[in-house]
Design a protein around this motif. Structure first.
Motif, short mmCIF file in Angstrom:
data_model
loop_
_atom_site.label_atom_id
_atom_site.label_comp_id
_atom_site.label_asym_id
_atom_site.label_seq_id
_atom_site.Cartn_x
_atom_site.Cartn_y
_atom_site.Cartn_z
N GLU A 192 27.24 38.78 99.53
CA GLU A 192 28.10 38.11 98.87
C GLU A 192 29.45 38.63 98.41
N PRO A 193 30.04 39.40 99.39
CA PRO A 193 31.35 39.93 99.03
C PRO A 193 32.46 39.20 98.40
N VAL A 194 32.59 37.95 98.98
CA VAL A 194 33.69 37.13 98.24
C VAL A 194 33.28 36.95 96.80
N LYS A 195 32.10 36.48 96.53
CA LYS A 195 31.84 36.25 95.12
C LYS A 195 32.17 37.52 94.11
N ILE A 196 31.81 38.69 94.79
CA ILE A 196 32.05 39.73 94.05
C ILE A 196 33.55 40.44 93.89
N PHE A 197 34.08 39.98 94.87
CA PHE A 197 35.68 40.57 94.97
C PHE A 197 36.37 39.61 93.98
N LEU A 198 35.92 38.22 94.01
CA LEU A 198 36.50 37.16 93.07
C LEU A 198 36.44 37.83 91.60
N LYS A 199 35.05 38.06 91.31
CA LYS A 199 34.57 38.33 89.80
C LYS A 199 35.65 39.77 89.57
N VAL A 200 35.69 40.63 90.35
CA VAL A 200 36.39 41.99 90.07
C VAL A 200 37.86 41.55 89.97
N ILE A 201 38.30 40.87 90.59
CA ILE A 201 39.85 40.43 90.41
C ILE A 201 39.90 39.71 89.11
N GLN A 202 38.99 38.90 88.81
CA GLN A 202 39.25 38.07 87.62
C GLN A 202 39.25 38.93 86.20
N TYR A 203 38.18 40.09 86.62
CA TYR A 203 37.97 41.02 85.54
C TYR A 203 39.09 41.85 85.25
N ILE A 204 39.94 42.25 86.20
CA ILE A 204 41.14 43.12 86.02
C ILE A 204 42.12 42.32 85.36
N GLU A 205 42.15 40.91 85.79
CA GLU A 205 43.25 40.01 84.97
C GLU A 205 42.79 39.81 83.65
#
Ligand SMILES: Nc1ncnc2c1ncn2[C@@H]1O[C@H](COP(=O)(O)OP(=O)(O)OP(=O)(O)O)[C@@H](O)[C@H]1O
Ligand SMILES: [Mg+2]
Length: 287
Positions: A192-205
């Motif tokens: 589930e790379p899309v799910k992980i990517f979106l989470k990481v991006i959200q955490y950076i923000e």
């Protein structure tokens, strides 16, 4: 000269003294045995510790570890998880048998020069001193404070437990047998790379806009993958968004994350570094 001892005197005086002596001697022997036992235990512990830690601690670190042991904050050192240039990370057992990650920074003058760039300019750290010890202690404190700040704002990081001088204790992420959670880099292929990517991006923000911090060294090396979730680690260099280089660090973090996920996802799914960077900066200035 007559040296003969009067037998009565001998009976009355010498015997009782002999009796007292035996009691005292027994006590002394007991105490000596106890002392020897303590020394044996201490030696055994030290040996176990040396085996678990590779015996790399300087005098001050050893003293601090002993204090943590005496206070019961660390019950047992189990083994080393990672040996890095700046720090080693150990797996240990803490209070109530809680598994801990113990990060111990090396008192190495070679590291202090670049560390200063991430301390000076962060309004939370005004007086840092010049000695290697002081700078490394500030660095450890900084990691601990950053963990607290992020944890408080629900950004997934190991829960901070304790910090003393160059030692940072935090929640251990991984199997109870001591195998740490893999880094994103080591999960192959990443489910589930899309799910992980979106989470990481959200955490950076969220880090930038809510916790007022920027990681500054975010990449697949500093994100653990545990229970299908990304957990951010290694936050010692994270700086306040007031730091003059905060926007530069933000962009660098975004580039690293986009590069890693770029192997899994195409540009259409993940957007671009520039659009996301501008969005975060705009939201930050409008706060
Ligand atoms: N809380 C933790 N729980 C489990 N493992 C951890 C934890 N913190 C760190 N580790 C492990 O230790 C490694 C090094 O930790 P960290 O990234 O914080 O230190 P570092 O200073 O970057 O070390 P290095 O120089 O090796 O990159 C991580 O890659 C991870 O495998
Ligand atoms: Mg790291």
């Amino acid at each position: 000269m007559n040296l003969k001892i009067n037998p009565i005197l001998k009976k009355n005086q010498i015997k009782p003294i002999m009796k007292r002596d035996t009691m005292v001697e027994d006590k002394l022997v007991d105490r000596l045995e106890q002392k020897r036992d303590k020394q044996r235990i201490k030696k055994k512990r030290k040996k176990e510790e040396r085996m678990a830690t590779g015996g790399v601690f300087d005098k001050y670190t050893t003293e601090n570890i002993n204090k943590l042991r005496v206070k019961g904050i660390i019950k047992e050192f189990v083994g080393i998880i990672s040996a890095g240039k700046e720090a080693n990370v150990y797996f240990a057992i803490g209070e109530e048998d809680k598994p801990l990650a113990v990060k111990i920074y090396k008192i190495d003058p070679q590291n202090t020069k670049w560390m200063k760039n991430y301390i000076i300019g962060d309004p939370r750290f005004k007086k840092i001193g010049n000695s290697t010890h002081k700078i490394i202690y500030t660095w450890s404190k900084k990691e601990f404070k950053n963990l607290k700040q992020l944890h408080r704002h629900n950004i997934p990081v190991p829960e901070p437990i304790f910090c003393v001088n160059n030692i940072v204790l935090m929640e251990y992420i991984g199997e109870k047998n001591g195998s740490p959670a893999p880094r994103l880099k080591d999960v192959n292929p990443l489910p589930e790379p899309v799910k992980i990517f979106l989470k990481v991006i959200q955490y950076i923000e969220d880090m930038y806009l809510i916790a007022n911090l920027v990681h500054g060294d975010l990449s697949e090396y500093n994100i653990l993958y545990w229970n299908d979730e990304p957990i951010i680690i290694d936050v010692s260099q994270a700086v306040s968004t007031y730091h003059v280089n905060a926007p530069v660090f933000l962009k660098r973090d975004l580039i690293n994350v986009f590069n890693f996920f770029g192997d899994y996802l195409n540009e259409k799914t993940i957007g671009t570094v520039d659009t996301l960077y501008s969005k975060i900066m705009k939201a930050y200035h409008n706060k």
